[in-house]
Design a protein around this motif. Structure first.
Motif, short mmCIF file in Angstrom:
data_model
loop_
_atom_site.label_atom_id
_atom_site.label_comp_id
_atom_site.label_asym_id
_atom_site.label_seq_id
_atom_site.Cartn_x
_atom_site.Cartn_y
_atom_site.Cartn_z
N LEU A 217 0.74 -0.86 0.36
CA LEU A 217 -0.05 0.27 0.12
C LEU A 217 1.33 1.56 -0.30
O LEU A 217 0.85 2.30 -0.82
CB LEU A 217 -1.10 0.51 1.37
N VAL A 218 2.02 0.90 1.00
CA VAL A 218 2.45 2.40 0.85
C VAL A 218 4.01 1.77 0.69
O VAL A 218 4.34 0.72 0.54
CB VAL A 218 2.68 2.91 2.22
N PRO A 219 4.88 3.38 0.03
CA PRO A 219 6.48 2.83 0.65
C PRO A 219 6.63 2.78 1.65
O PRO A 219 6.49 2.67 2.85
CB PRO A 219 7.19 4.30 -0.53
N PRO A 220 8.57 2.07 2.21
CA PRO A 220 8.45 1.70 3.91
C PRO A 220 8.89 2.78 4.56
O PRO A 220 8.97 2.42 5.64
CB PRO A 220 10.07 0.99 2.86
N HIS A 221 9.00 3.77 3.99
CA HIS A 221 9.58 5.17 4.87
C HIS A 221 8.65 5.70 5.57
O HIS A 221 8.18 6.46 6.39
CB HIS A 221 10.40 5.99 4.09
N LYS A 222 6.82 4.68 4.31
CA LYS A 222 5.52 5.50 5.15
C LYS A 222 5.09 4.35 5.61
O LYS A 222 3.16 4.29 6.84
CB LYS A 222 4.46 5.86 4.54
N ILE A 223 5.69 3.17 6.59
CA ILE A 223 4.50 1.69 6.74
C ILE A 223 4.50 2.59 8.48
O ILE A 223 3.26 1.93 9.01
CB ILE A 223 5.57 1.05 6.77
N GLY A 224 5.42 3.24 9.55
CA GLY A 224 5.26 3.18 10.73
C GLY A 224 3.52 4.19 10.83
O GLY A 224 2.50 4.39 11.61
N ARG A 225 4.12 5.12 10.07
CA ARG A 225 2.52 6.46 9.86
C ARG A 225 1.33 5.32 10.11
O ARG A 225 0.23 5.44 10.36
CB ARG A 225 2.82 7.35 8.79
N LEU A 226 1.34 4.39 8.31
CA LEU A 226 0.08 4.01 8.21
C LEU A 226 -0.09 2.75 9.26
O LEU A 226 -1.59 2.83 9.62
CB LEU A 226 0.84 2.99 6.82
N SER A 227 0.69 2.61 9.92
CA SER A 227 0.48 1.25 11.36
C SER A 227 -0.11 2.24 11.86
O SER A 227 -1.28 1.54 12.96
CB SER A 227 1.71 0.72 11.85
N GLY A 228 0.02 3.34 12.37
CA GLY A 228 -0.20 3.90 13.84
C GLY A 228 -1.49 5.08 13.62
O GLY A 228 -1.95 4.97 14.49
N THR A 229 -1.24 4.69 12.10
CA THR A 229 -2.51 5.77 12.01
C THR A 229 -3.72 4.79 11.81
O THR A 229 -5.12 4.86 12.41
CB THR A 229 -3.17 6.21 10.70
N GLY A 230 -3.82 3.53 11.10
CA GLY A 230 -4.84 2.41 11.26
C GLY A 230 -5.07 1.92 13.07
O GLY A 230 -6.25 2.45 13.22
N TRP A 231 -4.10 2.05 13.85
CA TRP A 231 -4.17 2.06 15.52
C TRP A 231 -4.75 2.79 15.67
O TRP A 231 -6.21 3.00 16.28
CB TRP A 231 -3.30 1.02 15.73
N ALA A 232 -4.88 4.00 15.07
CA ALA A 232 -5.64 5.31 15.86
C ALA A 232 -6.79 5.28 15.51
O ALA A 232 -7.75 5.52 16.47
CB ALA A 232 -4.50 6.86 15.80
N THR A 233 -6.96 5.05 15.00
CA THR A 233 -8.53 4.88 13.24
C THR A 233 -9.22 3.82 13.96
O THR A 233 -10.69 3.76 14.55
CB THR A 233 -8.16 4.91 11.94
N GLY A 234 -8.84 3.02 14.69
CA GLY A 234 -9.59 1.82 15.48
C GLY A 234 -9.75 2.93 16.69
O GLY A 234 -11.01 1.99 16.95
N TYR A 235 -8.89 2.76 17.15
CA TYR A 235 -9.92 3.56 18.73
C TYR A 235 -10.76 3.74 18.15
O TYR A 235 -11.79 4.66 19.57
CB TYR A 235 -8.27 3.65 19.09
N VAL A 236 -11.06 4.87 17.37
CA VAL A 236 -11.59 5.98 17.48
C VAL A 236 -13.14 5.34 17.17
O VAL A 236 -14.61 5.70 17.48
CB VAL A 236 -11.65 6.82 16.13
N GLY A 237 -12.97 4.25 16.50
CA GLY A 237 -13.96 3.31 16.26
C GLY A 237 -14.93 2.80 17.71
O GLY A 237 -15.68 2.47 17.62
N GLY A 238 -13.60 2.60 18.18
CA GLY A 238 -14.11 2.00 19.21
C GLY A 238 -14.59 2.83 20.66
O GLY A 238 -15.67 2.44 21.46
N ILE A 239 -14.15 4.73 20.33
CA ILE A 239 -14.99 5.07 21.58
C ILE A 239 -16.17 5.19 20.84
O ILE A 239 -16.99 5.46 21.71
CB ILE A 239 -13.99 6.46 21.34
N LEU A 240 -16.60 5.48 19.58
CA LEU A 240 -17.43 5.92 19.10
C LEU A 240 -19.33 4.26 18.92
O LEU A 240 -19.89 4.85 19.64
CB LEU A 240 -17.65 6.20 17.92
#
Length: 462
Positions: A150-173
């Protein structure tokens, strides 16, 4: 497909290699779709409800829940590498996500049967919980394996963190939906927002707590659809039958090579230990609070919302730090925070903080009014804030270290190490709690997991 990142003009092949913004956003929605299972079922609503109202006592409920979690973990552990190897040989990920997502929906929907005080439903209820847990964990394995495309290697960390953060927001709602509109206090008959429950849900038999099972299944079906519709899958390379044979051969070769990949093997061992501790901490944190402070759905759910907010913020910040300082540093910092928080929690009781006597909670007190409750709330937010980046950075570190052509297989091994001893933490908690009749004694074993995880991580070279 078009790339979403700025690349030099001579890198046209890379433009075609990575996914569009819509595809990436749709992949991220998987975390949003799956997170309510962990938020509503395993942590903040259904698990504490089971321990408090379905089982005979909170200690027995914590013990039974631990045994069921451990049994599901064994199945996940030993099947994940095999399925991952087959998926790598076959090429496609989405059919596996669909199949195991169906188990999540079926198992969670069946949890509606958990009537309070009915011993006859305990075995089928725990069976449904095991089916749903197997489904969500396996689906996550194959979803994680899509990341490198999905993304180049230097953006893997941001993608992973954004996915977890988005999941937490879904959990909150999802928690807001349950606490504000569906689950009511049996005494007052009112939800957190002072309303009578929607759909005529009866507070007396705890229908607002039990509805979290079917709600979790429906939530997953609705919000996972964008990933199936918009995120590209890898093309099929072999038939499933051929992939089975080839995948098992490749898995055998990988296991033979693993001792030569010493740093990667050490990381997988560290992940095995600290993930066991983290899963156990999240699984029993709400149950522990229910037994220690007498919290019910409203208190535990509100506590869960605050933890999820902390987790979303922590995962988002952790994703940015991951790309800057590396995933290993993020993992080590997160584990240190978790370790210190657990040690402090063990010194918090309803009438004392760090062995200093305080005013205990009173039945007519406000929400989190007692000093010990406030302390537990702060420590819980630290745990939530550290748990998100720990999990996000762990999958990033694996992607950086694993061979790219066997990424699903290594995510299977990642799940294996995250689950092969996952029964140990819950079983230890269940066993020690049962023997000592003390929830605090059961939770104390988690300290060992994070100490050992930190020691092994120090030997990893990423």
């Amino acid at each position: 497909m078009t790339v979403t990142t700025a690349l030099p003009a001579d890198n046209a092949d890379l433009r075609e290699r990575y996914a569009s913004r819509a595809a990436i956003a749709s992949w991220i929605m998987f975390d949003w779709a799956a997170q309510p299972y962990f938020t509503l079922i395993t942590t903040f609503v259904f698990a504490p409800y089971f321990a408090t109202f379905v089982a005979a006592t909170p200690a027995e409920g914590q013990s039974l829940w631990g045994f069921a979690t451990g049994a599901a973990g064994l199945v996940i552990a030993f099947a994940s590498p095999v399925l991952g190897a087959i998926a790598d040989a076959n090429g496609r990920r989405k059919p596996w996500i669909a199949a195991f997502g169906a188990l999540l929906v079926i198992g969670s929907s069946l949890m509606w049967i958990g009537r309070p005080g009915d011993a006859s439903v305990i075995l089928p209820l725990l069976t449904a919980y095991g089916i749903a847990t197997i489904g969500v964990e396996f689906a996550t394995v194959f979803n994680n394996a899509m990341m490198p495309s999905l993304v180049p290697p230097h953006k893997i960390g941001r993608l992973s963190g954004t996915g977890w953060a988005t999941g937490y927001v879904g959990g909150i709602l999802s928690l807001i939906l349950v606490l504000g509109f569906l689950a009511a206090n049996p005494t007052t008959g009112r939800t957190l927002f002072g309303m009578t429950p929607l759909f005529g849900l009866d507070p007396a038999p705890h229908q607002g707590d039990r509805i979290t099972g079917p709600l979790t299944g429906l939530w997953f079906v609705v919000f996972v659809l964008p990933m199936f519709l918009l995120t590209p899958d890898l093309p099929a390379k072999r038939s499933v039958r051929t992939a089975l044979r080839v995948g098992l051969i490749e898995l055998r070769d990988t296991l033979r090579e693993l001792p030569q990949r010493r740093s990667l093997a050490t990381f997988l061992l560290a992940n095995m230990i600290y993930t066991d501790g983290l899963v156990s901490l999240f699984a029993f944190g709400g149950i522990y609070a229910a037994g220690t402070f007498g919290w019910h759905t409203i208190e535990i759910g509100t506590f869960g919302m605050l933890l999820a907010i902390a987790g979303a913020l922590g995962a988002w910040i952790g994703g940015k730090l991951d790309d800057r300082v590396g995933p290993k540093a993020v993992i080590a910092t997160s584990m240190t925070v978790l370790l210190l928080s657990i040690v402090t929690i063990l010194m918090v009781d309803k009438d004392s903080i760090l062995f200093v006597s305080v005013t205990p909670p009173s039945p007519d007190g406000g929400l989190f009014a007692a000093p010990a409750e406030k302390a537990y709330l702060i420590l819980g937010c630290l745990i939530g804030g550290a748990g998100g980046p720990l999990q996000a950075a762990s999958r990033t570190l694996l992607i950086r270290m694993a061979p790219k052509d066997r990424i699903t297989q290594f995510f299977g091994l990642f799940a294996l190490t995250g689950k092969v001893t996952s029964f140990v933490g819950p079983l230890l908690i269940g066993f020690i709690t049962a023997v000592t009749a003390s929830q605090k004694a059961g939770m104390a074993v988690l300290v060992l997991f994070f100490v050992a995880g930190l020691a092994l991580l120090s030997r990893v070279r990423d």
